[in-house]
Design a protein around this motif. Structure first.
Motif, PDB file in Angstrom:
ATOM      1  N   LEU A 161       0.842  -1.236  -0.097  1.00 57.65           N
ATOM      2  CA  LEU A 161      -0.069  -0.140   0.027  1.00 57.65           C
ATOM      3  C   LEU A 161       0.806   1.102   0.075  1.00 57.65           C
ATOM      4  O   LEU A 161       0.712   2.247  -0.753  1.00 57.65           O
ATOM      5  CB  LEU A 161      -1.114  -0.185   1.368  1.00 57.65           C
ATOM      6  CG  LEU A 161      -1.989   0.894   1.321  1.00 57.65           C
ATOM      7  CD1 LEU A 161      -3.123   0.256   2.318  1.00 57.65           C
ATOM      8  CD2 LEU A 161      -1.739   2.272   2.079  1.00 57.65           C
ATOM      9  N   MET A 162       1.893   1.344   0.927  1.00 55.97           N
ATOM     10  CA  MET A 162       2.825   2.404   0.833  1.00 55.97           C
ATOM     11  C   MET A 162       3.509   2.554  -0.477  1.00 55.97           C
ATOM     12  O   MET A 162       3.466   3.705  -0.745  1.00 55.97           O
ATOM     13  CB  MET A 162       3.855   2.195   1.953  1.00 55.97           C
ATOM     14  CG  MET A 162       3.062   2.675   3.487  1.00 55.97           C
ATOM     15  SD  MET A 162       2.721   4.282   3.585  1.00 55.97           S
ATOM     16  CE  MET A 162       0.794   4.115   3.451  1.00 55.97           C
ATOM     17  N   THR A 163       3.986   1.457  -1.001  1.00 54.15           N
ATOM     18  CA  THR A 163       4.891   1.572  -2.373  1.00 54.15           C
ATOM     19  C   THR A 163       3.883   2.124  -3.430  1.00 54.15           C
ATOM     20  O   THR A 163       4.442   3.124  -4.100  1.00 54.15           O
ATOM     21  CB  THR A 163       5.128   0.140  -2.847  1.00 54.15           C
ATOM     22  OG1 THR A 163       5.996  -0.495  -1.785  1.00 54.15           O
ATOM     23  CG2 THR A 163       6.017   0.167  -4.035  1.00 54.15           C
ATOM     24  N   VAL A 164       2.622   1.872  -3.418  1.00 56.24           N
ATOM     25  CA  VAL A 164       1.814   2.276  -4.424  1.00 56.24           C
ATOM     26  C   VAL A 164       1.423   3.793  -4.046  1.00 56.24           C
ATOM     27  O   VAL A 164       1.607   4.770  -4.925  1.00 56.24           O
ATOM     28  CB  VAL A 164       0.275   1.549  -4.404  1.00 56.24           C
ATOM     29  CG1 VAL A 164      -0.491   2.265  -5.275  1.00 56.24           C
ATOM     30  CG2 VAL A 164       0.730   0.156  -4.742  1.00 56.24           C
ATOM     31  N   ALA A 165       1.463   4.319  -2.855  1.00 54.40           N
ATOM     32  CA  ALA A 165       1.206   5.570  -2.578  1.00 54.40           C
ATOM     33  C   ALA A 165       2.328   6.552  -3.036  1.00 54.40           C
ATOM     34  O   ALA A 165       2.111   7.663  -3.454  1.00 54.40           O
ATOM     35  CB  ALA A 165       0.709   5.623  -1.002  1.00 54.40           C
ATOM     36  N   VAL A 166       3.630   5.946  -2.424  1.00 59.65           N
ATOM     37  CA  VAL A 166       4.711   6.762  -2.853  1.00 59.65           C
ATOM     38  C   VAL A 166       5.002   7.027  -4.292  1.00 59.65           C
ATOM     39  O   VAL A 166       5.167   8.080  -4.867  1.00 59.65           O
ATOM     40  CB  VAL A 166       6.016   6.178  -2.201  1.00 59.65           C
ATOM     41  CG1 VAL A 166       7.210   6.872  -2.581  1.00 59.65           C
ATOM     42  CG2 VAL A 166       5.720   6.482  -0.542  1.00 59.65           C
ATOM     43  N   SER A 167       4.661   5.827  -4.935  1.00 55.36           N
ATOM     44  CA  SER A 167       4.916   6.015  -6.468  1.00 55.36           C
ATOM     45  C   SER A 167       4.091   6.847  -7.244  1.00 55.36           C
ATOM     46  O   SER A 167       4.505   7.888  -7.987  1.00 55.36           O
ATOM     47  CB  SER A 167       4.785   4.408  -7.022  1.00 55.36           C
ATOM     48  OG  SER A 167       5.669   3.585  -6.562  1.00 55.36           O
ATOM     49  N   VAL A 214       6.050  10.488   3.008  1.00 53.70           N
ATOM     50  CA  VAL A 214       5.175   9.371   3.510  1.00 53.70           C
ATOM     51  C   VAL A 214       6.013   8.242   3.807  1.00 53.70           C
ATOM     52  O   VAL A 214       5.852   7.522   4.673  1.00 53.70           O
ATOM     53  CB  VAL A 214       4.195   9.096   2.265  1.00 53.70           C
ATOM     54  CG1 VAL A 214       3.925   7.761   2.347  1.00 53.70           C
ATOM     55  CG2 VAL A 214       3.383  10.001   2.312  1.00 53.70           C
ATOM     56  N   VAL A 215       7.074   8.035   2.740  1.00 52.35           N
ATOM     57  CA  VAL A 215       7.897   7.094   3.165  1.00 52.35           C
ATOM     58  C   VAL A 215       8.953   7.024   4.452  1.00 52.35           C
ATOM     59  O   VAL A 215       9.129   6.235   5.344  1.00 52.35           O
ATOM     60  CB  VAL A 215       8.907   6.519   1.940  1.00 52.35           C
ATOM     61  CG1 VAL A 215       9.992   7.721   1.719  1.00 52.35           C
ATOM     62  CG2 VAL A 215       9.433   5.240   1.923  1.00 52.35           C
ATOM     63  N   PHE A 216       9.406   7.987   4.569  1.00 49.95           N
ATOM     64  CA  PHE A 216      10.055   8.583   5.902  1.00 49.95           C
ATOM     65  C   PHE A 216       9.212   8.234   7.103  1.00 49.95           C
ATOM     66  O   PHE A 216       9.544   7.517   8.121  1.00 49.95           O
ATOM     67  CB  PHE A 216      10.430   9.858   6.053  1.00 49.95           C
ATOM     68  CG  PHE A 216      11.035  10.266   7.615  1.00 49.95           C
ATOM     69  CD1 PHE A 216      11.971   9.710   8.217  1.00 49.95           C
ATOM     70  CD2 PHE A 216      10.357  11.333   8.064  1.00 49.95           C
ATOM     71  CE1 PHE A 216      12.473  10.106   9.417  1.00 49.95           C
ATOM     72  CE2 PHE A 216      10.468  11.316   9.508  1.00 49.95           C
ATOM     73  CZ  PHE A 216      11.699  11.149   9.980  1.00 49.95           C
ATOM     74  N   LEU A 217       8.077   8.982   7.178  1.00 56.86           N
ATOM     75  CA  LEU A 217       6.926   8.640   8.622  1.00 56.86           C
ATOM     76  C   LEU A 217       6.705   7.300   8.552  1.00 56.86           C
ATOM     77  O   LEU A 217       6.368   6.607   9.637  1.00 56.86           O
ATOM     78  CB  LEU A 217       5.843   9.700   8.300  1.00 56.86           C
ATOM     79  CG  LEU A 217       6.249  10.950   8.411  1.00 56.86           C
ATOM     80  CD1 LEU A 217       4.860  12.019   8.116  1.00 56.86           C
ATOM     81  CD2 LEU A 217       6.593  11.427   9.890  1.00 56.86           C
ATOM     82  N   PHE A 218       6.431   6.379   7.491  1.00 57.85           N
ATOM     83  CA  PHE A 218       5.963   5.249   7.627  1.00 57.85           C
ATOM     84  C   PHE A 218       7.143   4.315   8.143  1.00 57.85           C
ATOM     85  O   PHE A 218       6.907   3.543   9.054  1.00 57.85           O
ATOM     86  CB  PHE A 218       5.595   4.381   6.178  1.00 57.85           C
ATOM     87  CG  PHE A 218       5.173   2.908   6.045  1.00 57.85           C
ATOM     88  CD1 PHE A 218       4.151   2.746   6.868  1.00 57.85           C
ATOM     89  CD2 PHE A 218       5.957   2.093   5.601  1.00 57.85           C
ATOM     90  CE1 PHE A 218       3.568   1.332   6.883  1.00 57.85           C
ATOM     91  CE2 PHE A 218       5.669   0.799   5.618  1.00 57.85           C
ATOM     92  CZ  PHE A 218       4.286   0.457   6.258  1.00 57.85           C
ATOM     93  N   ALA A 219       8.392   4.461   7.731  1.00 56.91           N
ATOM     94  CA  ALA A 219       9.350   3.804   8.139  1.00 56.91           C
ATOM     95  C   ALA A 219       9.820   4.121   9.519  1.00 56.91           C
ATOM     96  O   ALA A 219      10.116   3.231  10.452  1.00 56.91           O
ATOM     97  CB  ALA A 219      10.655   4.340   7.388  1.00 56.91           C
TER      98      ALA A 219
END
Length: 663
Positions: A90-96, A110-115
């Protein structure tokens, strides 16, 4: 495998937390999260300063995204290859998608906060697990082992076998389980039992690894190797318990399994339907779809239960209460009725002289000394209670002659040339020495549910005989029993029932002293099972407290079986769902209160996580939020859920304050 290196399976599966090969405390993972955050901050700073170098700003955002993606994309790919749609996908799709619509800054955020949220989750589970794993570090790594010449030499505990003698000096920690050969001291057993006061130890007593020797030097014969010590067993049991899913956790897992694919479908509909039906802007609704995907990540929801369960199990283990899994912790929190055994649970489990009533000109000590002299050769529990009381009072007594056991009655013996007896009511009748006054006193003792020993001068020659005194013997109530049972009621346990194999009079008398609602005596094991079934039909969630062995059928049938004082019993630890390492009923109320508190924290965490989701999903659909605000809200919710769950690790004082507030 130690608790420090064994990452939590549920957190892994739900959020992909450790699936990409990083341990909870691994430096690469920490470095990648930190690097992503620094690059993101640098990019935002350049953007805020409206730097001329657009390329440098874009490079910072792209680098931040790339570094963070190293923690997200690999587990996402693994999930896809296994036919799963998890939050990493889900995160990969959103960031892309964010980069595709020209929102590189938001993609990086998004990717930083998720990590970061994943790092917080793994940190929280690791902190709870390390709290119990730290117990193992309490035991020294070396022991002073006796040599052939009588000297003591330092040796690693892993090489010390059972049967070897070791020495523990004053103030040192005991390295291995064993039995004291010589020396006496007070030992702090808090790491095992959770009790605050040291316990006096003497030759023949057992001691446990990790406990602290007090003022004397002890010589100990090792009874268990380091991997079999009580401390190691406790740690392993808690680790196994933490790996078992609680009902609430299983519900969340099932929910997440349906929820994630549903989110993808809804996000796709959000992106397609408005532009097709009402001629909406494709870019605008595509962006809203991405925001919807981000906020729909159930990180806080999924982590809410396992962190709470692990924290609750660890908190109880540190108080000397072993719970075999999250399922039993939840049941403890839902208990409405409790069945208790009498002997060894409500009472101390060993008969004692509770009263001495002279019926002649003899003193209490004189009556006790004569009873001890008559009973000196008897192994009957009542006779042993008489002898133990005489020894505690440091009395001496004449040597008996012609001792004779009278089956079902008592003992007869000659003292200083005169026949004496020590026996029950029937024996006194047969001797013909009862009187109305004696009968009245015997009736009073029997009404209290206590046993009695009548001490007398037996009739012989021209002597009619006489009762010299009466001893009442009972199994005393545990001092903490009334207050513990009161706390149980105040904590929400509606009914407490005593199930005893003892006679009904004794059971009723003890129940009245302790404050128990109902008491049933003269019960066989099958009868106890019948009563447990009735309680479950009425109250559903029913606990049973017993010794873990004799009450095994009832313990097994109850919703949760609780074994009292299992520090010396391996069998009891394996049998019960909950094992109390010390004979203390207060620990039962503590366990139930903490179970209730854990349930409340889980319910709050799940409700809070769902509320945040619902709010931001609405805002995402109406276009009143952005990608980075959505993930920031999710990360904030995750952090609050974690901190709320970790409150369970606080000391027992906070539990008592919570229970008082709750009551």
């Amino acid at each position: 495998m130690s608790a420090e290196t064994h990452s939590h399976p549920e957190a892994k599966q739900a959020c992909g937390g450790c699936e990409h090969g990083h341990d909870e405390t691994s430096l690469p993972r920490n470095f990648l999260v930190a690097a992503s955050g620094v690059l993101l901050a640098l990019g935002l700073l350049l953007q805020w300063l409206q730097a001329q170098s657009f390329t440098l700003t874009l490079l910072c955002f792209a680098s931040a995204t790339g570094v963070g993606a190293l923690l997200v994309v690999p587990p996402a790919w693994k999930a896809l290859t296994h036919g799963r749609l998890d939050m990493n996908v889900l995160m990969t799709v959103a960031v892309s998608g964010a980069w595709m619509v020209g929102e590189g800054a938001e993609g990086a955020a998004v990717v930083f906060l998720f990590a970061l949220s994943e790092l917080l989750e793994s940190w929280s589970v690791g902190r709870a697990r390390r709290a119990i794993a730290s117990l193992l570090k309490l035991a020294p790594e070396v022991a002073y082992v006796r040599q052939a010449d009588g000297s003591y030499k330092e040796m690693p505990v892993g090489k010390v076998e059972a049967g070897i003698e070791i020495q523990v000096r004053s103030g040192d920690r005991i390295p291995l389980d064993g039995e004291i050969v010589s020396g006496a001291s007070s030992v702090n057993q808090a790491p095992i039992t959770g009790e605050s006061m040291p316990v006096e130890k003497k030759p023949g007593d057992h001691v446990y690894a990790g406990t602290i020797n007090g003022e004397g030097t002890l010589k100990i014969r090792v009874t268990k190797r380091v991997n079999d010590s009580m401390l190691a067993r406790i740690t392993r049991l808690v680790e196994e318990a933490e790996g078992q899913k609680a009902p609430a956790q299983r519900f969340v897992d099932r929910f997440a399994g349906v929820y994630t694919p549903t989110v993808f479908v809804v996000a796709l509909l959000v992106a397609l339907i408005p532009p097709l039906v009402v001629s909406g802007d494709w870019m605008q609704w595509g962006y809203r779809s991405l925001v919807f995907l981000v906020i729909a990540c159930p990180c806080a929801l999924v982590i809410a239960t396992p962190v709470s369960i692990v924290s609750g199990l660890t908190a109880l283990a540190r108080r000397g209460v072993l719970v075999k899994g999250g399922a039993y912790l939840e049941v403890l929190g839902r208990l409405r009725a409790l069945a208790v055994d009498k002997t060894g649970t409500i009472t101390q489990g060993r008969p004692r002289v509770t009263g001495i009533f002279p019926q002649s000109d003899l003193t209490e000590n004189d009556v006790l000394a004569r009873a001890a002299a008559v009973d000196a050769t008897s192994s009957h529990p009542l006779a042993q209670a008489v002898i133990n009381e005489a020894r505690e009072r440091k009395l001496s007594w004449p040597e008996a002659e012609h001792s004779q056991s009278v089956t079902g009655r008592g003992m007869r013996a000659t003292l200083e040339g005169h026949p004496h007896f020590a026996g029950n009511h029937a024996m006194a009748h047969e001797m013909g020495v009862c009187s109305p006054d004696i009968e009245s006193k015997l009736h009073e003792i029997e009404e209290r549910g206590e046993s009695l020993v009548i001490v007398g001068h037996a009739p012989h020659d021209d002597c009619p005989g006489a009762v010299l005194g009466i001893l009442s013997i009972g199994d005393p109530l545990r001092p903490e029993a009334p207050s513990a049972l009161q706390r149980l009621h105040k904590a929400g346990v509606e009914k407490v029932v005593m199930l005893s194999g003892d006679n009904q009079i004794t059971a009723s008398a003890i129940a009245k002293q302790a404050g128990i609602d109902e008491a049933y005596g003269d019960l066989m094991p099958d009868d106890k099972i019948t009563h447990i079934r009735r309680l479950k039909e009425r109250y559903e969630h029913v606990g049973m407290i017993g010794d873990g062995i004799n009450d095994a059928p009832a313990l097994a049938l109850a919703s949760v079986g609780i074994a009292m004082g299992t520090i010396g019993s391996d069998t009891a630890i394996e049998t019960a769902d909950v094992a109390l390492m010390k004979d203390d009923l207060i620990r039962v109320s503590d366990a139930i209160l903490l179970g209730r508190r854990t349930l409340k924290i889980i319910q709050f965490n799940v409700g809070f996580a769902l509320s945040v989701k619902a709010l931001f999903l609405i805002l995402a659909f109406t276009g009143h939020t952005s990608l980075w605000l959505a993930i920031l809200a999710d990360t904030g919710a995750t952090l609050l859920v974690i901190l709320n769950a970790l409150r369970l690790l606080k000391d027992s004082g906070s539990l008592r304050r919570w229970s008082q507030a709750r009551i």
